[in-house]
Structure formats: structure tokens, C-alpha cells
Design an enzyme around this catalytic site. Sequence first.
Site, PDB file in Angstrom:
ATOM      1  N   LYS A  38       0.834  -1.212   0.000  1.00 25.69           N
ATOM      2  CA  LYS A  38       0.000   0.000   0.000  1.00 25.69           C
ATOM      3  C   LYS A  38       0.861   1.251   0.000  1.00 25.69           C
ATOM      4  CE  LYS A  38      -1.759   1.526   4.080  1.00 25.69           C
ATOM      5  NZ  LYS A  38      -1.520   2.943   4.440  1.00 25.69           N
ATOM      6  N   ASN A  39       1.839   1.266   0.929  1.00 22.70           N
ATOM      7  CA  ASN A  39       2.580   2.511   1.142  1.00 22.70           C
ATOM      8  C   ASN A  39       3.606   2.789   0.048  1.00 22.70           C
ATOM      9  OD1 ASN A  39       0.999   3.017   3.289  1.00 22.70           O
ATOM     10  ND2 ASN A  39       2.481   2.376   4.847  1.00 22.70           N
ATOM     11  N   CYS A  86      -5.696  12.838  12.316  1.00 19.64           N
ATOM     12  CA  CYS A  86      -6.068  11.453  12.100  1.00 19.64           C
ATOM     13  C   CYS A  86      -5.988  10.762  13.443  1.00 19.64           C
ATOM     14  CB  CYS A  86      -5.153  10.777  11.098  1.00 19.64           C
ATOM     15  SG  CYS A  86      -3.643  10.193  11.817  1.00 19.64           S
ATOM     16  N   ARG A  97      -0.035  14.579  13.153  1.00 18.78           N
ATOM     17  CA  ARG A  97       0.677  14.232  11.905  1.00 18.78           C
ATOM     18  C   ARG A  97       0.853  15.502  11.092  1.00 18.78           C
ATOM     19  NH1 ARG A  97      -1.605   8.666   9.435  1.00 18.78           N
ATOM     20  NH2 ARG A  97       0.348   8.681   8.292  1.00 18.78           N
ATOM     21  N   ASP A 157       3.742   0.159  12.144  1.00 20.67           N
ATOM     22  CA  ASP A 157       2.549  -0.446  11.530  1.00 20.67           C
ATOM     23  C   ASP A 157       2.346  -1.907  11.934  1.00 20.67           C
ATOM     24  OD1 ASP A 157       2.132   1.969  10.323  1.00 20.67           O
ATOM     25  OD2 ASP A 157       2.962   1.374   8.385  1.00 20.67           O
ATOM     26  N   ARG A 188      -9.024  -0.460   3.857  1.00 19.74           N
ATOM     27  CA  ARG A 188      -8.109   0.574   3.353  1.00 19.74           C
ATOM     28  C   ARG A 188      -6.766  -0.014   2.927  1.00 19.74           C
ATOM     29  NH1 ARG A 188      -6.461   4.375   7.432  1.00 19.74           N
ATOM     30  NH2 ARG A 188      -4.995   4.698   5.750  1.00 19.74           N
TER      31      ARG A 188
HETATM   32  N1  EPU Z   1       6.111  14.195  11.266  1.00 16.92           N
HETATM   33  C1  EPU Z   1       6.255  15.484  11.664  1.00 16.92           C
HETATM   34  N2  EPU Z   1       6.394  16.460  10.704  1.00 16.92           N
HETATM   35  C2  EPU Z   1       6.365  16.182   9.370  1.00 16.92           C
HETATM   36  C3  EPU Z   1       6.212  14.844   8.967  1.00 16.92           C
HETATM   37  C4  EPU Z   1       6.084  13.859   9.934  1.00 16.92           C
HETATM   38  O1  EPU Z   1       6.256  15.786  12.847  1.00 16.92           O
HETATM   39  O2  EPU Z   1       6.486  17.106   8.554  1.00 16.92           O
HETATM   40  C5  EPU Z   1       5.918  13.146  12.287  1.00 16.92           C
HETATM   41  C6  EPU Z   1       4.495  12.635  12.250  1.00 16.92           C
HETATM   42  O3  EPU Z   1       3.639  13.471  13.010  1.00 16.92           O
HETATM   43  C7  EPU Z   1       4.625  11.249  12.829  1.00 16.92           C
HETATM   44  C8  EPU Z   1       6.023  10.825  12.406  1.00 16.92           C
HETATM   45  O4  EPU Z   1       6.691  12.025  12.000  1.00 16.92           O
HETATM   46  O5  EPU Z   1       4.558  11.281  14.217  1.00 16.92           O
HETATM   47  C9  EPU Z   1       6.058   9.817  11.282  1.00 16.92           C
HETATM   48  O6  EPU Z   1       5.541  10.400  10.112  1.00 16.92           O
HETATM   49  P1  EPU Z   1       6.035  10.012   8.656  1.00 16.92           P
HETATM   50  O7  EPU Z   1       5.992  11.267   7.841  1.00 16.92           O
HETATM   51  O8  EPU Z   1       7.299   9.245   8.716  1.00 16.92           O
HETATM   52  O9  EPU Z   1       4.886   9.029   8.213  1.00 16.92           O
HETATM   53  P2  EPU Z   1       3.821   9.198   7.058  1.00 16.92           P
HETATM   54  O10 EPU Z   1       4.513   9.448   5.767  1.00 16.92           O
HETATM   55  O11 EPU Z   1       2.753  10.129   7.477  1.00 16.92           O
HETATM   56  C10 EPU Z   1       3.938   6.647   6.472  1.00 16.92           C
HETATM   57  C11 EPU Z   1       2.965   5.526   6.305  1.00 16.92           C
HETATM   58  C12 EPU Z   1       2.409   5.117   7.656  1.00 16.92           C
HETATM   59  C13 EPU Z   1       3.579   4.675   8.536  1.00 16.92           C
HETATM   60  C14 EPU Z   1       4.593   5.821   8.648  1.00 16.92           C
HETATM   61  C15 EPU Z   1       5.825   5.444   9.432  1.00 16.92           C
HETATM   62  C16 EPU Z   1       2.016   5.936   4.153  1.00 16.92           C
HETATM   63  C17 EPU Z   1       0.828   6.278   3.346  1.00 16.92           C
HETATM   64  N3  EPU Z   1       1.870   5.959   5.458  1.00 16.92           N
HETATM   65  O12 EPU Z   1       3.211   7.735   7.042  1.00 16.92           O
HETATM   66  O13 EPU Z   1       1.572   3.996   7.404  1.00 16.92           O
HETATM   67  O14 EPU Z   1       3.104   4.350   9.805  1.00 16.92           O
HETATM   68  O15 EPU Z   1       5.017   6.214   7.311  1.00 16.92           O
HETATM   69  O16 EPU Z   1       6.422   4.331   8.878  1.00 16.92           O
HETATM   70  O17 EPU Z   1       3.068   5.632   3.622  1.00 16.92           O
HETATM   71  C18 EPU Z   1      -0.200   2.502   7.806  1.00 16.92           C
HETATM   72  O18 EPU Z   1       0.074   1.967   6.724  1.00 16.92           O
HETATM   73  O19 EPU Z   1      -0.997   1.987   8.647  1.00 16.92           O
HETATM   74  C19 EPU Z   1       0.432   3.782   8.139  1.00 16.92           C
HETATM   75  C20 EPU Z   1      -0.053   4.592   9.076  1.00 16.92           C
END
Ligand code: EPU
Length: 449
Positions: free
Chosen positions: A38-39, A141, A146, A330, A422
Amino acid sequence: MTLPSPRPAAAAAAPGADAFVVTGGRRLAGTVTVSGAKNSALKLFAAALLAPGRSVLHNVPDIADVTAMTAVVRHLGVDVAREAHAIERGRRADAVTLEVPERLGTHTPADLVARLRASIVVLGPLLARTGHAHVAQPGGCNLGNRSIELHLKGLEAMGADIHVGVEHVEAHAPGGLVGTDFELDYASVGATENLVMAAVLARGTTRLRNVAREPEIGDLVDFLTALGAQIDGRGTGELEIVGVDGLAPATHRVLGDRIEAGTFAVAAAVTGGDVTIEGVDPEHLARPIERLEAAGVTVRCGEDHLRVLPQAELHAIDIATLPYPGFPTDLQPQFIVLLSQAAGTSMITENVFDGRFSILGELRRLGVDAHLEGHHIVVRGPRRLLGDVVTATDLRAGAALVLAGLVAEGDTIVLEPRHVDRGYTDFVGKLRGIGAQVTRRITTTAAAG
Ligand code: EPU
């Protein structure tokens, strides 16, 4: 100690609502094949925006988030066609064709972005292609805070002018983005992806430091490279991207979903089963496999599969979630279920999301002995679980509740299965294929009555 008897009639307690109905007690056995990640797939849809023409993605998971991302890119003018069930060398190809126009739209609507937080990753490609993006704010969320400030800081460093409104983020770079040196304060997955996609068409060289190293980012780099991008440092914490004038479409196969594979690995381990999980590189699960083994589970790895074998007894372990190659957040909820069956006191420290704990109350309804101390989850086991009616609060929590149902005596009803839709392709069908007793109850008037 006298325990209450199982509650086999839990189904009757939530008549009419969509639900997974799980009857516990089966030992899982057989082979299950995971779908594309998915990701990764979601980001590859965004990356395709960078190259006008027809790109083809294989092994795209059949999940609601991909449907939502399809709606987002269609809104931007992409013609998307899914060739479901096509057979590619004997297995489902799940190919998606994206016909990307020369002139892309620049706005993503709030209702679509609300359905799919990850759609924020169109920001970088849109800016790079059109010099303008008007993207709805992804909002909050149920995993906690986030923010996207790292995405925006990086794009600003490349020369974008960004205005953050209550409902939208508006970004302009009319003269094009410019290569830069940028260090992320935190190795954010989404920020890394947005910035890499923005940089591939920027003027000059971009050096991104402290980038995320998740395998899905490697997959994105591979697809971008196939489109003609010049990127060095794949799989490391530093990427160097030399901007090019334009990209051409390409064909790519989405890598296997390590989180889906990890979910089935826990399903096997928690039922004392013997399950082979195909379609994933076990190296992408190195840390979870090491933790499974530490808990007493036997795991055998091949090139693109792993096999989980029955174990005599599970014992307590500690886990700390961290960015890759650390233990993935995850899989945190699924491992709570595993550790509820392990002898002793385990501790799981959640370091990635500040709000990924909503499952605890639901698991406790089933008899799991887990509570929160700061950002540590303390799990005591083994505990006898009894079926009940519980509610999925997010994707991974929903999957974990189904796993708990596999262990619980009697029936477990997991409400709000849409969360699981999802991210898991045919979760029920795949679990049934390895012997689980689980069905999907869909609301109909007749069922409600
Ligand atoms: N964060 C910040 N500022 C930013 C960006 C991120 O503070 O500008 C913080 C977030 O608040 C969070 C942490 O950094 O606490 C991790 O965020 P990250 O940006 O690494 O994650 P993401 O891109 O929002 C993706 C996956 C998530 C997975 C995380 C960590 C996708 C669509 N989602 O999210 O997947 O948990 O990386 O590996 O790729 C899931 O599949 O169930 C899922 C939630």
C-alpha cells in the site's frame, strides 16, 4: 480462578452492522501470498504524475486507499484503468495503467484528501510539473499529531513559495524548483517522498540528508529511475538527485507489502500455526522476524518468502518502534496481540506516533492485559481471550483485532471493517485460505432484521 465462559453469541450483540466475524481456536496452516505494498503503490501513483504518457504499475493492491488515490489523480486529469485479475506469469498481475496528460490539474479537493491523508504526496510532483499546487490540508487522524511541516520546509528550500491556509496548502514555483541541500529534522517517510519527487525535475542538484530509508522509498526511487530520474544513494540516509528536463513513462512492479506479511506472520505465530508467506522480501522484515524469534517463534526465510513454524511456547519480549530499519509502528498493534499470549511481561515503546494506542481498550474487552505507561505499552501474558464485540479504530488496529479473534474463544465481532479495507487486499479470503474461520458480514436489510 474462575473465568467467564466464552461468548459464542457475540454476533447477536451487534446486529446489522458491517463486521468481521471471527471464530477463534483454529491453528493456521498453508500458504498465503501478499499483495503489493500500500505505502509504495500510493506514492507511485503520485510519481507517475511526473511523466506525461502511459505508465503501467503491476502488483497494485486492491484496497480502498488505492481507490481513493485513483480518484485523486483522476481529478488531476489522469486516465486510470485497472486490469484486475490479469494473469502475469501465472499470478495475478493487478496492473494499473495511468495515462498522464501534458496539462495536469493543480487542485486536490478536500473530500478526497480527507479520505486519504497520503494524497499529500501529490504536492511535490504537482509543483515540479506545473509550478503550482493547491492541495487540501490532510487534517488530523487517529494516530495522533501528523504535521507536514517538513514537507513544506523542504519545498521552500527548493524555492517554492508556500501559503498554509486552514483548509489548503498553496504552493508556487513559477520559475521552477531549484536544487538545494536540505536536512530533514526527522526521517519522515512522506516528507522524503515529496521532496525526492519534487527534486527530480528541479534545476541542478539536490542533496537530501537524514531521509527515511523504508523499502517503499527504495521502490519509489526505482520507479523514478525507470522514468529517467537521476538519483544516487538509494537505501541510505542521504539522496543526491540531479534534476533532469523531463521524464518519460515506464512500467514497474510494486514491491510486496512487508506489513501485510508481518500481519500474517503474527496470525500464524499466535495460533501456533505453520504458514508460508510469499511475495515479500524477508529482509524488509528483518527486525520483526528477529523479534518473533526472540519470542520463541521459528521463522525460515527464503528469497521472496518466509515460513512461520509452530513453537512450544511464546515468551515476553520488549519492542521499540522506530523508522526503518527499526521495528515498524505499523506492526505494533499486531504484536500486542502476539505478546498477550507470551509468558511474562512485555513492553512495547511507541516512538513514531504519539496517538497509536486506541486499540488498547478494545483489546482489553477481549481479555488482553495491556495498559499504557507514558508511551510504553505494558503487556502481561499469557491470557485467555474471550470473543466479544469490538471496534476497529484504524487500519492496523482493525487487523490486530481480527488476529485477537483468531485466538479468542467463541466469536469476535470486529465492527468498522472499512478501516481494514483501506490496506489489506481480500483479508478475509486470504485468512480463510490458511484455515481461519472468519467471515465478512455485510449490512443488508435482511441481515439487520
Ligand atoms: N512528522 C512530523 N512532521 C512532518 C512529517 C512527519 O512531525 O512534517 C511526524 C508525524 O507526526 C509522525 C512521524 O513524524 O509522528 C512519522 O511520520 P512520517 O511522515 O514518517 O509518516 P507518514 O509518511 O505520514 C507513512 C505511512 C504510515 C507509517 C509511517 C511510518 C504511508 C501512506 N503511510 O506515514 O503507514 O506508519 O510512514 O512508517 O506511507 C499505515 O500503513 O498503517 C500507516 C499509518
